[in-house]
Design a protein around this motif. Structure first.
Motif, PDB file in Angstrom:
ATOM      1  N   ILE A   1     136.954   7.184  40.943  1.00 55.00           N
ATOM      2  CA  ILE A   1     136.394   7.291  39.603  1.00 55.00           C
ATOM      3  C   ILE A   1     137.422   6.727  38.632  1.00 55.00           C
ATOM      4  N   LYS A   2     136.954   5.877  37.725  1.00 57.30           N
ATOM      5  CA  LYS A   2     137.833   5.332  36.687  1.00 57.30           C
ATOM      6  C   LYS A   2     137.431   5.940  35.349  1.00 57.30           C
ATOM      7  N   ILE A   3     138.403   6.584  34.707  1.00 59.94           N
ATOM      8  CA  ILE A   3     138.195   7.193  33.390  1.00 59.94           C
ATOM      9  C   ILE A   3     138.973   6.364  32.380  1.00 59.94           C
ATOM     10  N   GLU A   4     138.293   5.975  31.309  1.00 62.12           N
ATOM     11  CA  GLU A   4     138.949   5.237  30.230  1.00 62.12           C
ATOM     12  C   GLU A   4     138.855   6.082  28.956  1.00 62.12           C
TER      13      GLU A   4
ATOM     14  N   GLN B   1     132.130   4.575  38.394  1.00 64.68           N
ATOM     15  CA  GLN B   1     132.361   4.699  39.832  1.00 64.68           C
ATOM     16  C   GLN B   1     132.891   3.356  40.326  1.00 64.68           C
ATOM     17  N   VAL B   2     134.053   3.388  40.959  1.00 63.09           N
ATOM     18  CA  VAL B   2     134.689   2.176  41.462  1.00 63.09           C
ATOM     19  C   VAL B   2     135.096   2.407  42.916  1.00 63.09           C
ATOM     20  N   SER B   3     135.579   1.376  43.562  1.00 66.06           N
ATOM     21  CA  SER B   3     136.141   1.537  44.906  1.00 66.06           C
ATOM     22  C   SER B   3     137.358   0.644  45.021  1.00 66.06           C
TER      23      SER B   3
ATOM     24  N   ARG C   1     137.333   1.265  60.355  1.00 65.31           N
ATOM     25  CA  ARG C   1     138.172   1.372  59.167  1.00 65.31           C
ATOM     26  C   ARG C   1     137.323   1.196  57.907  1.00 65.31           C
ATOM     27  N   VAL C   2     137.517   2.097  56.954  1.00 63.62           N
ATOM     28  CA  VAL C   2     136.903   1.976  55.633  1.00 63.62           C
ATOM     29  C   VAL C   2     137.986   1.426  54.721  1.00 63.62           C
ATOM     30  N   GLU C   3     137.826   0.169  54.322  1.00 66.69           N
ATOM     31  CA  GLU C   3     138.858  -0.496  53.509  1.00 66.69           C
ATOM     32  C   GLU C   3     138.864  -0.020  52.055  1.00 66.69           C
ATOM     33  N   PHE C   4     137.683   0.095  51.455  1.00 64.55           N
ATOM     34  CA  PHE C   4     137.599   0.458  50.047  1.00 64.55           C
ATOM     35  C   PHE C   4     137.052   1.874  49.917  1.00 64.55           C
ATOM     36  N   LEU C   5     137.842   2.733  49.303  1.00 62.12           N
ATOM     37  CA  LEU C   5     137.486   4.135  49.152  1.00 62.12           C
ATOM     38  C   LEU C   5     136.857   4.382  47.779  1.00 62.12           C
ATOM     39  N   PRO C   6     135.896   5.301  47.695  1.00 63.09           N
ATOM     40  CA  PRO C   6     135.284   5.590  46.396  1.00 63.09           C
ATOM     41  C   PRO C   6     136.286   6.280  45.469  1.00 63.09           C
TER      42      PRO C   6
ATOM     43  N   ARG D   1     140.501  10.548  42.301  1.00 64.61           N
ATOM     44  CA  ARG D   1     139.561  10.953  43.348  1.00 64.61           C
ATOM     45  C   ARG D   1     138.284  11.483  42.686  1.00 64.61           C
ATOM     46  N   PRO D   2     137.115  11.174  43.262  1.00 63.77           N
ATOM     47  CA  PRO D   2     135.857  11.638  42.650  1.00 63.77           C
ATOM     48  C   PRO D   2     135.776  13.155  42.474  1.00 63.77           C
ATOM     49  N   GLU D   3     136.323  13.910  43.415  1.00 66.97           N
ATOM     50  CA  GLU D   3     136.218  15.363  43.326  1.00 66.97           C
ATOM     51  C   GLU D   3     137.083  15.960  42.217  1.00 66.97           C
TER      52      GLU D   3
END
Length: 108
Positions: free
Chosen positions: A59-62, A32-34, A52-57, A9-11
């Motif tokens: 965060i991808k950490i590598e 930032q991904v969704s 409906r919001v299909e794709f939610l924001p 989650r972004p937060e």
């Protein structure tokens, strides 16, 4: 070596970044991904009705870590990213065969 790909989650980004920094893990890639998982997005209400919001924001950490640090880093990410609700994210672990520093040409 292993690459950890954590979608969170972004937060939760700052908490995860902070705990990794405290562990000495300073190098990471953040994107930032969704997307969506089993919940297939969320239903929201507006004045005109439900949508409906299909794709939610997310965060991808590598992060790339040595094998000895893997479980310690995974536990730290999970402890800071978990809310217990749907949509907390996923973590994938991928083996790294080779690493090359572009600036110097160093490998390994």
């Amino acid at each position: 070596m292993k690459k950890i790909e954590a979608t969170i989650r972004p937060e939760k980004l700052e908490a995860v970044r902070s705990v990794l920094a405290d562990m000495g893990i300073l190098g990471m890639t953040v994107t930032q991904v969704s997307g969506h998982g089993k919940q297939r997005g969320i239903a929201l209400q507006s004045r005109t009705g439900e949508y409906r919001v299909e794709f939610l924001p997310k965060i991808k950490i590598e992060v790339v870590v040595v094998d000895e640090d893997l479980s310690r880093v995974l536990n730290a990410i999970v402890s800071k990213a978990r809310t217990g609700e749907m949509g907390d994210g996923k973590i994938f672990v991928v083996p790294i065969e080779e690493a090359l520093r572009i600036r110097t040409g160093d490998t390994g």
